[in-house]
Every structure is written in C-alpha cells, then in structure tokens.
Design a protein around this motif. Structure first.
Motif, PDB file in Angstrom:
ATOM      1  N   ALA A  70     -43.217 -32.893 138.517  1.00 46.53           N
ATOM      2  CA  ALA A  70     -41.910 -33.116 137.881  1.00 46.53           C
ATOM      3  C   ALA A  70     -41.772 -34.559 137.403  1.00 46.53           C
ATOM      4  O   ALA A  70     -41.152 -34.824 136.361  1.00 46.53           O
ATOM      5  CB  ALA A  70     -40.794 -32.768 138.861  1.00 46.53           C
ATOM      6  N   VAL A  71     -42.374 -35.508 138.135  1.00 47.12           N
ATOM      7  CA  VAL A  71     -42.359 -36.908 137.694  1.00 47.12           C
ATOM      8  C   VAL A  71     -43.160 -37.065 136.407  1.00 47.12           C
ATOM      9  O   VAL A  71     -42.766 -37.803 135.494  1.00 47.12           O
ATOM     10  CB  VAL A  71     -42.898 -37.813 138.807  1.00 47.12           C
ATOM     11  CG1 VAL A  71     -43.061 -39.239 138.299  1.00 47.12           C
ATOM     12  CG2 VAL A  71     -41.978 -37.791 140.007  1.00 47.12           C
ATOM     13  N   LEU A  72     -44.290 -36.365 136.305  1.00 46.98           N
ATOM     14  CA  LEU A  72     -45.071 -36.418 135.072  1.00 46.98           C
ATOM     15  C   LEU A  72     -44.288 -35.843 133.896  1.00 46.98           C
ATOM     16  O   LEU A  72     -44.433 -36.312 132.759  1.00 46.98           O
ATOM     17  CB  LEU A  72     -46.381 -35.657 135.255  1.00 46.98           C
ATOM     18  CG  LEU A  72     -47.376 -36.246 136.258  1.00 46.98           C
ATOM     19  CD1 LEU A  72     -48.652 -35.419 136.283  1.00 46.98           C
ATOM     20  CD2 LEU A  72     -47.697 -37.688 135.919  1.00 46.98           C
ATOM     21  N   GLU A  73     -43.456 -34.841 134.152  1.00 50.75           N
ATOM     22  CA  GLU A  73     -42.608 -34.302 133.087  1.00 50.75           C
ATOM     23  C   GLU A  73     -41.593 -35.357 132.627  1.00 50.75           C
ATOM     24  O   GLU A  73     -41.312 -35.485 131.436  1.00 50.75           O
ATOM     25  CB  GLU A  73     -41.898 -33.049 133.576  1.00 50.75           C
ATOM     26  CG  GLU A  73     -40.766 -32.535 132.690  1.00 50.75           C
ATOM     27  CD  GLU A  73     -41.219 -32.101 131.301  1.00 50.75           C
ATOM     28  OE1 GLU A  73     -40.345 -31.895 130.438  1.00 50.75           O
ATOM     29  OE2 GLU A  73     -42.442 -31.975 131.067  1.00 50.75           O
ATOM     30  N   LYS A  74     -41.065 -36.148 133.573  1.00 51.85           N
ATOM     31  CA  LYS A  74     -40.146 -37.230 133.188  1.00 51.85           C
ATOM     32  C   LYS A  74     -40.869 -38.261 132.319  1.00 51.85           C
ATOM     33  O   LYS A  74     -40.310 -38.751 131.326  1.00 51.85           O
ATOM     34  CB  LYS A  74     -39.592 -37.899 134.439  1.00 51.85           C
ATOM     35  CG  LYS A  74     -38.645 -37.034 135.268  1.00 51.85           C
ATOM     36  CD  LYS A  74     -38.138 -37.809 136.472  1.00 51.85           C
ATOM     37  CE  LYS A  74     -37.215 -36.945 137.320  1.00 51.85           C
ATOM     38  NZ  LYS A  74     -36.726 -37.672 138.533  1.00 51.85           N
ATOM     39  N   ILE A  75     -42.099 -38.589 132.706  1.00 54.65           N
ATOM     40  CA  ILE A  75     -42.857 -39.563 131.906  1.00 54.65           C
ATOM     41  C   ILE A  75     -43.128 -39.000 130.518  1.00 54.65           C
ATOM     42  O   ILE A  75     -43.057 -39.730 129.517  1.00 54.65           O
ATOM     43  CB  ILE A  75     -44.169 -39.915 132.625  1.00 54.65           C
ATOM     44  CG1 ILE A  75     -43.878 -40.610 133.953  1.00 54.65           C
ATOM     45  CG2 ILE A  75     -45.048 -40.801 131.749  1.00 54.65           C
ATOM     46  CD1 ILE A  75     -45.110 -40.928 134.776  1.00 54.65           C
ATOM     47  N   ARG A  76     -43.430 -37.704 130.441  1.00 58.81           N
ATOM     48  CA  ARG A  76     -43.670 -37.093 129.131  1.00 58.81           C
ATOM     49  C   ARG A  76     -42.435 -37.206 128.248  1.00 58.81           C
ATOM     50  O   ARG A  76     -42.529 -37.539 127.052  1.00 58.81           O
ATOM     51  CB  ARG A  76     -44.035 -35.614 129.307  1.00 58.81           C
ATOM     52  CG  ARG A  76     -44.411 -34.910 127.998  1.00 58.81           C
ATOM     53  CD  ARG A  76     -44.307 -33.413 128.118  1.00 58.81           C
ATOM     54  NE  ARG A  76     -42.933 -32.992 128.277  1.00 58.81           N
ATOM     55  CZ  ARG A  76     -42.073 -32.815 127.266  1.00 58.81           C
ATOM     56  NH1 ARG A  76     -42.454 -33.061 126.034  1.00 58.81           N
ATOM     57  NH2 ARG A  76     -40.836 -32.434 127.498  1.00 58.81           N
ATOM     58  N   ARG A  77     -41.274 -36.956 128.818  1.00 59.82           N
ATOM     59  CA  ARG A  77     -40.042 -37.059 128.027  1.00 59.82           C
ATOM     60  C   ARG A  77     -39.800 -38.496 127.560  1.00 59.82           C
ATOM     61  O   ARG A  77     -39.342 -38.726 126.438  1.00 59.82           O
ATOM     62  CB  ARG A  77     -38.853 -36.563 128.852  1.00 59.82           C
ATOM     63  CG  ARG A  77     -38.869 -35.048 129.098  1.00 59.82           C
ATOM     64  CD  ARG A  77     -37.677 -34.611 129.930  1.00 59.82           C
ATOM     65  NE  ARG A  77     -37.647 -33.173 130.086  1.00 59.82           N
ATOM     66  CZ  ARG A  77     -37.073 -32.334 129.235  1.00 59.82           C
ATOM     67  NH1 ARG A  77     -36.467 -32.826 128.150  1.00 59.82           N
ATOM     68  NH2 ARG A  77     -37.084 -31.033 129.444  1.00 59.82           N
ATOM     69  N   LYS A  78     -40.107 -39.458 128.418  1.00 61.56           N
ATOM     70  CA  LYS A  78     -39.961 -40.855 128.017  1.00 61.56           C
ATOM     71  C   LYS A  78     -40.925 -41.194 126.879  1.00 61.56           C
ATOM     72  O   LYS A  78     -40.544 -41.880 125.908  1.00 61.56           O
ATOM     73  CB  LYS A  78     -40.227 -41.767 129.215  1.00 61.56           C
ATOM     74  CG  LYS A  78     -39.140 -41.732 130.288  1.00 61.56           C
ATOM     75  CD  LYS A  78     -37.866 -42.381 129.788  1.00 61.56           C
ATOM     76  CE  LYS A  78     -36.818 -42.438 130.880  1.00 61.56           C
ATOM     77  NZ  LYS A  78     -35.534 -43.054 130.392  1.00 61.56           N
TER      78      LYS A  78
END
Length: 783
Positions: free
Chosen positions: A631-639
């Motif tokens: 889920a943290v990697l998904e946040k980085i992807r959105r950033k």
C-alpha cells in the motif's frame, strides 16, 4: 591519414544474440583472423600438397584441386554426421604437416584440432554444457573446457535453410559460452559447415560477423589459410587477455598498468557479480573482491575490482565519480557524499602492452592500424564516415567497446543478497538521497537497478555503476538502462502525461481485476495513452521539445526496484516457530502472474504505473503480511504520477532540473515508514520458487482441475459446466494419465482459454471405452 574504406557488411542472419553481419571472405581473413607468419604461404603449401609423391594416391589434394579425403560431398557420404566430417581432422593434420620445413620438424604448436565424437548435432537437443561438434583447443590441456576452446565448429550434412539456421544457433551459442565461462576471453572465433558451404565466424562484445560462404573441399586456399592462422597463433591473437592469468587454485591475477606504465597486480578472492556476462553483446561486467600482490605475496586490504566493456564516446565511471564528489552542493547535502558514492582507488582503460600504446577494444573491420586511445578510435570512424558502406555497417564509435577497469576501496554486497524487508526499504530510502545529491548538481543516473545498489558493512547503501550517468540535456537520448527497472517513458521513448489527462476515465469499464488480462487480450498502451512520441515531436502538429531523460525517471526506477522485491520474492515471518513446510506454498497464483507480467511485458508495466487501481489490485495478491508495504508503494506511485502530470502539463516549458524537487524527501519518508513499521521487523523475502506440483486429479475431480468456480460466466461460456467427471470418465477406472490440468488462473488469460478449449474438444472427441478386465491366470495345482 584516412583509413581504407571499410568492407561492406550485409545483414546475414538473426541469431539468439542479435543480428549477424556478413563480410567478404578476404576481409574476414585480413581483419578477423590472426596474421599469418611471413614464412607461411598458403599457395606454396597447396602446391606442395598437390605435387607430393609420384603416385596420385599420395597427393592430399588432387590435380582437380579437391581434398582426397572427400571424394564425394558430405551430403552423399555414408554414415552419421560425425563419421562424414571426421575426415576434417585428417585434412587439417595434413595441412599442418605440409607447412613444416621438413618431415623431421616436430615443433609443438599451441593449438590442436579435435572432433567431438560425442557431439549433438541439433540445437534443440543440445544443452548449455555440451561442447561444439569440433573445436581448436589449447594443446597444453587434455580435457576440453570452455576456457580452453579457441575456435568452435559446427557441422550439418544438409544445406537447407533450416540446417543453416540451426548451425547459426549452435555456433553463436558456443561462442557465447566461451565469452561467458572464461573471464580471460576478449573475443572468440568459430566456423560452420553445411554440406559444402563453409563460413568463418567472429564475435566480441559489440558484434557478430561471419564470412561469405566458400566450398572447403574445392576452394582449398581459404581453408588452408584459416587452418594455418589458428595453428600458429599465440593465445592473445585468439582472444585471450594477456593482462589476466589463471592461478593453479582457479583464481585470477589481473595486471593493471598506470598512466606511467607501472605494473600493479591484483589477485581475485571472490566473484561478487557476473550478471553482465549473460548477454553476448554488451558490457560483460564482472566484479571481484581482490587484493594487491607484491612479488607473488598478497598484501594490503581487500578491494573491489570491476572489469567491463564500455562505450568510447562516454565518460569513464571514474571521471564521473570524481565530478560528482567535487561538485558544489549545499552544506547539508555535501556531508552525505562519502556515505553515498564509492571511493575510487584507480581506474583506466586496458592496454595490451606495458608501454600503454595498444588499446584493448573490439575489432574495427577495415583497418589493422594500432589504436592507442579513445580519441584515436573515434577519429577512425570519423575518417570512414564518407565511405560507401550501407547503413547496416557499424560506422560509429558507439558501435565499439573499450575494455575498462576500475578499483574501489569499499567492499560491498549487492542488495539482491539481502533478505530483510526492513533493510531493503531502508536502503531504498538512502538511494533516494543519493539521487538527490546527483540531481541537485544537474546529473541523472539513467541505470538504477538491483545490481547497482550496494550495501556497505556499516549498513549504508551505495549507488554504483555511474557509466551511463550524465548531465541533464547533454547529448542525444536513447533507450538505456535495465529493462526490468526502466521508467515507462524511457522504455517507450515518449511522454505519457501531457495535458494532465488520466487513463482511469477511459478504462472504467475494465475494472481493477481486468488490468492484467486486458494486456493479455492484446490491448496496447500506445493506442490509448495521450503520450507523444519522437515522430509526433518532429511533426508540425506538436511543437514540443524532444523526449528527455529527467530525474523523475531515476526515481521511478527506484520504485520498480521495490516492486521487484515485493512481487518476485516470498514473504516469510521469521518470528513464527513453524514455517511453511513446502517453499512457495503460501504464494498466490496472482502474485506469480503479476511478477511475470510486471517484468516481462512493457504494456503491463505501463498499466501498473498509469492506470489508477491497477497496481492497487496487484497488491491484493501479495501475502497479507506485506500488503501494508504494498500500500505504501501505491502511495509512491500516486506521488510519481502527480509529479509527472505537473511537469508535463506544458511540454513547451518543462523544467527538467526542478521537476522532481520535493519528491526525494517524500519517497524517503515513505520508504522509512515501511522500514520502521513494527509489524514488518521480522519479515524476510526469500526468492520466489516454482509453484508446488499440482495434485493429480482423483476419480471424481473435474478434467480441468479442482478449485474452479462453476458459476463463473467464463466457465459456462467455454461449456465446462456440461462436462462432469463422472460422465467423462464413465467406464474408466481412472482418468487418462496424459490428461492435462488447467488451473483457474489460466482461464482468465487468452493463452489459457485457448488451451482449455482445445483440451475440452479432445475430451469430447476421444473414444473413452471401458477397459477390458485382465484374465486371471491361476497357478497350476501340484500333483
């Protein structure tokens, strides 16, 4: 003085290692083979063999200029391929004997020709550890090995197109094994024969070249020239590195010549990396832990020696490293430099002599002149730029490679050997700081990958392999980097986020669960994305600058490194007293599917980055213990996507140097959130192993495996609901042994559905008849 016109090279055949080029036979003899000794004249030796003896039976070559050992063409010869071409050994032995000044001359030559009587003559049946059909080998050894083979030879009795292609596959694979298995090999040679068609082969780290065909039975002069060149050559003429020597215990002594000609010898202690040698054409990088040797005695502290082949038109890694270290930065960033980049001890190009006047580089066809430095190599291509060679002829310095070595003081280990999830994410957080140090002074790395992230003994991460690093906007763009971790814009060489358009609105009907299957169905990102390619930039419709590599692409590569660890490894909680008995049992088929798609399919990687919800769905396929990290990697992807859209909103005024300002700190904090999470401290990632073997279906199981949801519309669409195990196997004691098992995951893919349909038709049409009962034979009754 301008060099002579280069020989015209034409594309010949596509090999497993890239396109091969064909040059005239005379050009091949002049530029690829070792030079003949002055006292060896092929014409005189042929005349000697024709005139030998008073009787025609004594002549190795008949008056019709044909080898006496080959009265008929190999295609009409009796026996197997090994028997027919076994006469080649006699032909070469006779040629060498005729080249001696007298019959009493017993000079031992460094190389000897041998036929492989246990050879496998089909590339389909040959394994990687099998040797070629014939080979020239060092005469000082008795057993054959890839490190002793000088020339690889492959045979075929036929001369059809399939025979030719099979020989091409075999000879290029054999030459690749010579370069891959032997660190001392700079280039290698080979030959192929299909009936009466013979070609000579040469390959190094930048090219695969073959000669025009000739008939070895009739055109004796070419075969004699070839044999004499190999038999009387010195090892360094056939590709062995004179600056490397293998010791008795299997290690290597590597000589390094400084700029003033001083000789320094390093002895390898341990091989740290050899990932670069798997590709025939490329850098061929090997990395060792090594120690200095003085008068035969090991001394000093261990260091790291990197041996590689680089492009001559790029700055050396050592020069780039020094520029990055000496660049002016803010004081709060300068203190991180020593803990971010490796410390250089020495670096330089490899020279083949002690006077440093013969540069070790890949072969330049068209000139035998000595190349002494990089500028000399570049100038030779500039002089030849006006030749009439076709566009397929390599005519640029970037088509060649230069042998280069660099020695570092820091002994580190690759991040690929680390298993702790906490350590991996903490290292990735430090790598974002390393990239910030580069981006702050206008540099981009352009090749961030798992092989270029190292862990020092103090636990800090170091960013290595700066060969492709350069200043922003310098030079022309090209597709560089490791494919698995390459940013999608770099992979496709086009912008994906202009005008801040989102793909999610265009693909709402697909749903998150259809992201990967949509790629399997043949959907193309190019047709749906708003990206702009090179052609569109150059046309009059779009007045935008050319595609440029920028800092966001480096940061996206770091994200792909994290994704690679999460999806290609199995999460194991070391705090549990009882671990899964069977490795890979907890890994879902979905994770295996995404691991394959993300790092083999360009389209799947594009959807994962651009399409909202696609990567979030993939995270659900991970083990529950690491889904929070996903889920943290998904946040980085959105950033990342948000920064892309902001930077590419107006392509006419993109500020490449500042487009990633602020993102480094965000990514570092998010990576540290994972590394400091209490729930992830005991999580380790071990390599993803193959799926456990499927259980054989029992008597009452479906023909296409268990665990299939029969209410699924796809199941009914294929007609699977009408197939019952009791009906299909009626009258059988057990299902057919050859009947395949189709998993539920296969049914959501295009290939899997095709396979399921074909097996369904086979089940419906196969005549399932009851088995006849075996007659019971009673033992005779004793009287």
């Amino acid at each position: 003085m301008p060099t002579p016109a280069q020989p015209i090279a034409r594309p010949f055949a596509n090999t497993p290692h890239g396109m091969s080029f064909q040059v005239p036979i005379q050009s091949f003899l002049d530029y690829a083979l070792p030079p003949l000794r002055r006292d060896l004249d092929p014409e005189k030796i042929i005349k000697k063999m024709v005139d030998t003896g008073m009787k025609s039976s004594h002549r190795p070559i008949t008056l019709q200029d044909r080898w006496r050992g080959s009265p008929v063409d190999p295609a009409f010869g009796k026996g197997e391929t090994s028997t027919v071409f076994g006469r080649m050994e006699d032909v070469i032995s006779t040629t060498i004997q005729a080249s001696r000044p007298s019959a009493k001359d017993v000079q031992v030559l460094p190389f000897v020709f041998r036929d492989n009587h246990a050879g496998v003559f089909s590339s389909l049946d040959r394994k990687t550890d099998m040797f070629p059909d014939a080979y020239w080998q060092l005469d000082t050894v008795t057993e054959c090995s890839w490190s002793t083979i000088a020339v690889s030879g492959e045979y075929k009795k036929g001369e059809s197109e399939s025979d030719q292609q099979d020989n091409v596959v075999k000879v290029t694979s054999s030459m690749h094994n010579c370069l891959r298995k032997d660190p001392c090999r700079r280039f290698t040679l080979g030959f192929t024969i299909e009936n009466t068609t013979m070609r000579l082969w040469y390959c190094d780290r930048s090219q695969i070249v073959c000669s025009e065909p000739f008939n070895p039975i009739i055109d004796c002069r070419w075969l004699v020239h070839f044999c004499l060149s190999i038999a009387y050559a010195e090892p360094h003429h056939l590709g062995w590195d004179p600056t490397m020597r293998q010791t008795e215990d299997g290690r290597y002594d590597i000589s390094v010549y400084s700029s003033n000609g001083a000789l320094v010898v390093y002895r390898t202690l341990e091989l740290l990396s050899r990932s670069g040698v798997e590709a025939l054409k490329g850098r061929g990088t090997r990395v060792w832990k090594a120690v200095r040797v003085d008068d035969g005695v090991e001394s000093g502290t261990p260091m790291v020696l990197k041996d590689t082949w680089v492009d001559p038109d790029r700055e050396s890694e050592g020069a780039v490293l020094e520029k990055l270290r000496n660049a002016e930065r803010k004081p709060d960033l300068q203190r991180f430099v020593d803990r971010t980049f490796l410390s250089r001890e020495w670096d330089g190009d490899v020279f083949l002599d002690r006077t440093c006047s013969v540069l070790d580089c890949t072969r330049v066809f068209g000139s035998r002149a000595v190349i002494s430095n990089r500028q000399d190599l570049r100038s030779r291509f500039e002089d030849a730029s006006g030749t009439t060679a076709p566009p397929t002829q390599p005519r640029h310095a970037s088509d060649c490679k230069i042998h280069y070595r660099i020695i570092f003081r820091d002994v580190c280990t690759p991040i690929t050997k680390e298993t702790s999830l906490v350590t991996i994410f903490r290292a990735l957080a430090q790598i974002t700081v390393s990239l910030q140090l580069m981006h702050a002074v206008g540099w981009v790395h352009r090749d961030v990958s798992t092989g270029n992230i190292l862990l020092a003994k103090d636990g800090t991460a170091r960013l290595a392999d700066l060969e492709y690093a350069r200043l922003l906007g310098q030079g022309d763009e090209c597709r560089l980097g490791t494919t698995k971790f390459m940013a999608i814009e770099v992979d496709h060489q086009k912008y994906w986020f202009p005008e801040q358009r989102s793909l999610s609105a265009e693909h709402d009907d697909r749903g998150s669960t259809k992201a990967v299957p949509a790629v399997r169905e043949g959907a193309h990102i190019q047709s749906t994305s708003p990206g702009l390619s090179h052609k569109e930039h150059s046309s009059g419709k779009h007045k935008h600058p050319k595609f440029r590599y920028n800092p966001l692409h480096d940061l996206e590569s770091v994200w792909w490194v994290a994704v690679h660890f999460m999806f290609t490894r199995e999460a194991v909680n070391n705090s549990l007293k009882v671990l899964p008995e069977e490795p890979g049992a907890r890994v879902s088929e979905g994770q295996r599917l995404y691991a394959d798609e993300f790092f083999t399919s360009r389209n799947s990687r594009g959807f994962a980055m651009i399409l909202d919800g696609s990567f979030a769905t993939a995270v659900e396929a991970l083990d529950p213990s690491v889904q929070d990290a996903g889920a943290v990697l998904e946040k980085i992807r959105r950033k990342l996507v948000a920064f892309y859209r902001k930077a590419e909103g107006d392509l006419s005024s993109v500020e490449y140097a500042k487009c990633a300002d602020g993102l480094h700190a965000v990514m570092m904090d998010l990576f540290l959130d994972v590394a400091e999470s209490p729930d992830l401290q005991d999580i380790h990632l071990r390599p993803l192993r193959p799926s456990p073997p499927a259980r054989a279906p029992d008597k009452r199981s479906h023909a296409f495996g268990d665990g299939v949801d029969e209410t699924d519309p796809l199941w009914k669409l294929l007609g699977m609901d009408k197939l019952r195990s009791e009906d299909a196997n009626e009258g059988l004691d057990e299902p057919p042994a050859e009947q395949p098992v189709i998993s539920a995951t296969d049914l959501i893919t295009k290939t899997g559905r095709r396979k399921a349909k074909s097996n369904l038709n086979a089940v419906r049409t196969r005549p399932y008849l009851p088995r006849k009962a075996k007659a019971v034979v009673k033992p005779p009754v004793k009287a």
